[in-house]
Design an enzyme around this catalytic site. Sequence first.
Site, PDB file in Angstrom:
ATOM      1  N   TRP A 101     -67.469 -33.354  90.997  1.00  0.00           N
ATOM      2  CA  TRP A 101     -68.644 -33.966  91.620  1.00  0.00           C
ATOM      3  C   TRP A 101     -68.811 -33.536  93.061  1.00  0.00           C
ATOM      4  O   TRP A 101     -69.934 -33.248  93.498  1.00  0.00           O
ATOM      5  CB  TRP A 101     -68.626 -35.485  91.453  1.00  0.00           C
ATOM      6  CG  TRP A 101     -68.734 -35.828  89.996  1.00  0.00           C
ATOM      7  CD1 TRP A 101     -67.766 -36.349  89.205  1.00  0.00           C
ATOM      8  CD2 TRP A 101     -69.858 -35.572  89.135  1.00  0.00           C
ATOM      9  NE1 TRP A 101     -68.219 -36.450  87.907  1.00  0.00           N
ATOM     10  CE2 TRP A 101     -69.493 -35.983  87.832  1.00  0.00           C
ATOM     11  CE3 TRP A 101     -71.134 -35.039  89.333  1.00  0.00           C
ATOM     12  CZ2 TRP A 101     -70.363 -35.880  86.747  1.00  0.00           C
ATOM     13  CZ3 TRP A 101     -72.003 -34.934  88.244  1.00  0.00           C
ATOM     14  CH2 TRP A 101     -71.607 -35.351  86.976  1.00  0.00           C
ATOM     15  N   ASP A 175     -69.704 -40.284  98.091  1.00  0.00           N
ATOM     16  CA  ASP A 175     -70.283 -40.502  96.764  1.00  0.00           C
ATOM     17  C   ASP A 175     -69.352 -41.499  96.075  1.00  0.00           C
ATOM     18  O   ASP A 175     -68.242 -41.155  95.677  1.00  0.00           O
ATOM     19  CB  ASP A 175     -70.328 -39.166  96.009  1.00  0.00           C
ATOM     20  CG  ASP A 175     -70.740 -39.329  94.541  1.00  0.00           C
ATOM     21  OD1 ASP A 175     -70.913 -40.475  94.083  1.00  0.00           O
ATOM     22  OD2 ASP A 175     -70.857 -38.291  93.864  1.00  0.00           O
ATOM     23  N   LYS A 199     -72.407 -46.998  86.114  1.00  0.00           N
ATOM     24  CA  LYS A 199     -70.987 -47.175  85.774  1.00  0.00           C
ATOM     25  C   LYS A 199     -70.555 -48.614  86.066  1.00  0.00           C
ATOM     26  O   LYS A 199     -70.120 -49.324  85.175  1.00  0.00           O
ATOM     27  CB  LYS A 199     -70.144 -46.172  86.548  1.00  0.00           C
ATOM     28  CG  LYS A 199     -70.525 -44.733  86.182  1.00  0.00           C
ATOM     29  CD  LYS A 199     -70.177 -43.763  87.260  1.00  0.00           C
ATOM     30  CE  LYS A 199     -70.909 -42.459  87.135  1.00  0.00           C
ATOM     31  NZ  LYS A 199     -70.853 -41.817  85.827  1.00  0.00           N
TER      32      LYS A 199
HETATM   33  N1  PMP Z   1     -71.206 -38.381  91.265  1.00  0.00           N
HETATM   34  C1  PMP Z   1     -70.265 -38.932  90.490  1.00  0.00           C
HETATM   35  C2  PMP Z   1     -68.964 -39.341  91.114  1.00  0.00           C
HETATM   36  C3  PMP Z   1     -70.508 -39.131  89.132  1.00  0.00           C
HETATM   37  O1  PMP Z   1     -69.569 -39.684  88.354  1.00  0.00           O
HETATM   38  C4  PMP Z   1     -71.748 -38.755  88.578  1.00  0.00           C
HETATM   39  C5  PMP Z   1     -72.104 -38.993  87.123  1.00  0.00           C
HETATM   40  N2  PMP Z   1     -71.113 -39.041  86.242  1.00  0.00           N
HETATM   41  C6  PMP Z   1     -72.680 -38.162  89.427  1.00  0.00           C
HETATM   42  C7  PMP Z   1     -72.386 -37.997  90.764  1.00  0.00           C
HETATM   43  C8  PMP Z   1     -74.011 -37.703  88.896  1.00  0.00           C
HETATM   44  O2  PMP Z   1     -74.803 -38.805  88.732  1.00  0.00           O
HETATM   45  P1  PMP Z   1     -76.209 -38.757  87.979  1.00  0.00           P
HETATM   46  O3  PMP Z   1     -75.951 -38.307  86.590  1.00  0.00           O
HETATM   47  O4  PMP Z   1     -76.657 -40.169  88.105  1.00  0.00           O
HETATM   48  O5  PMP Z   1     -77.078 -37.806  88.735  1.00  0.00           O
END
Ligand code: PMP
Length: 363
Positions: A101, A175, A199
């Site tokens: 991420w 994040d 989540k």
């Molecule tokens: N950052 C993290 C830590 C994530 O776990 C996720 C999704 N699993 C995201 C960003 C991406 O999020 P989204 O699919 O809502 O764009």
Amino acid sequence: MNRPYNFSAGPAAMPAEVLAQAASEMLDWHGCGMGVMEMSHRGKEFIAIYEQAEADLRELLAVPAHFRILFMQGGGLAENAIVPLNLSRGKAVDFVVTGSWSQKSFKEAGKYCQASVVASNEADHHTQLPDPAGWQLNEQASYVHLCSNETIHGVEFQELPDLKALGSQAPLVIDFSSHVASRAVDWSRVGLAFGGAQKNLGPAGLTLVVVREDLLGHALPICPSAFDYKTVADNGSMYNTPPTYAIYMAGLTFQWLKQQGGVPAMEQRNLAKASLLYDFIDQSSLYENRVAKNCRSRMNVPFFLRDESRNADFLAGAQTRGLLQLKGHKSVGGMRASIYNALPLEGVQALVAYLREFEQTQA
Ligand code: PMP
């Protein structure tokens, strides 16, 4: 009603009480004759829902008064662009890469600013966290970005770095998508935090941004108006139509969290859940978790069967015992148990009982 235990990484299990309340209010919210999806976002009913949700979240996360709470759309990945559009001023930005991420965040930001990696755990296959004392921070950086819980690799910062102590004046951007509301946040170390709701907070479609007030008002001219944090803040997250139903569901979840004793109580539960699972995996000869003990995630527990030819049998057995969505992310393989706030201790106990049973059948 006994529901199976759902270990999805997200969208993830919601508290059953929240789903039941939403179901009971689906056709008529509090006697107003409308369901929440059917209300104007500017009407008094929805404004009441919105204000309660924001106040509850501020209380739960202990957000100080000089931070604004924004309810946006686009998810974590959109924030990978929206943050640099708002905070980078087109200049240098530092990234700490600790898994998929933060890696994605770094790549996306490069479209809008001079993004560089100042620390990485890639050489350790994302199983350790780089010691902040060794980060090569740029003096000119507009901000420093990290992902405080890497959902795929299962690596979590147990403490946020104190950038000032490292000689940097830059704000820290985190994040916190996959561990928001699972533990306290030290806001004195944070300039901006963002996370998708799907989540730990509610359904997909809502993105939470918590931003220090002095960071508003510096968006690049190319930043879309609907994504300019100052515009969003000045309009109480209603510059355009917000994700009303997702905000309502998140609001019900905030009330549920408060009834459970808030974030401190959730943190204790999460610690108990995580140690039960990691302790079992560590003593087993069949299962393994490869993350260093001091940075293991309390929320996302990736694990592997030492005999990978058993993976399909393992998952099929889990499914028949009501243990759902345990398959690991495709980029790392193996298994992953996401044990967010809404997954009770009993769910982890049931998983450990199955892990034990499956291991015994292999002997
Ligand atoms: N950052 C993290 C830590 C994530 O776990 C996720 C999704 N699993 C995201 C960003 C991406 O999020 P989204 O699919 O809502 O764009």
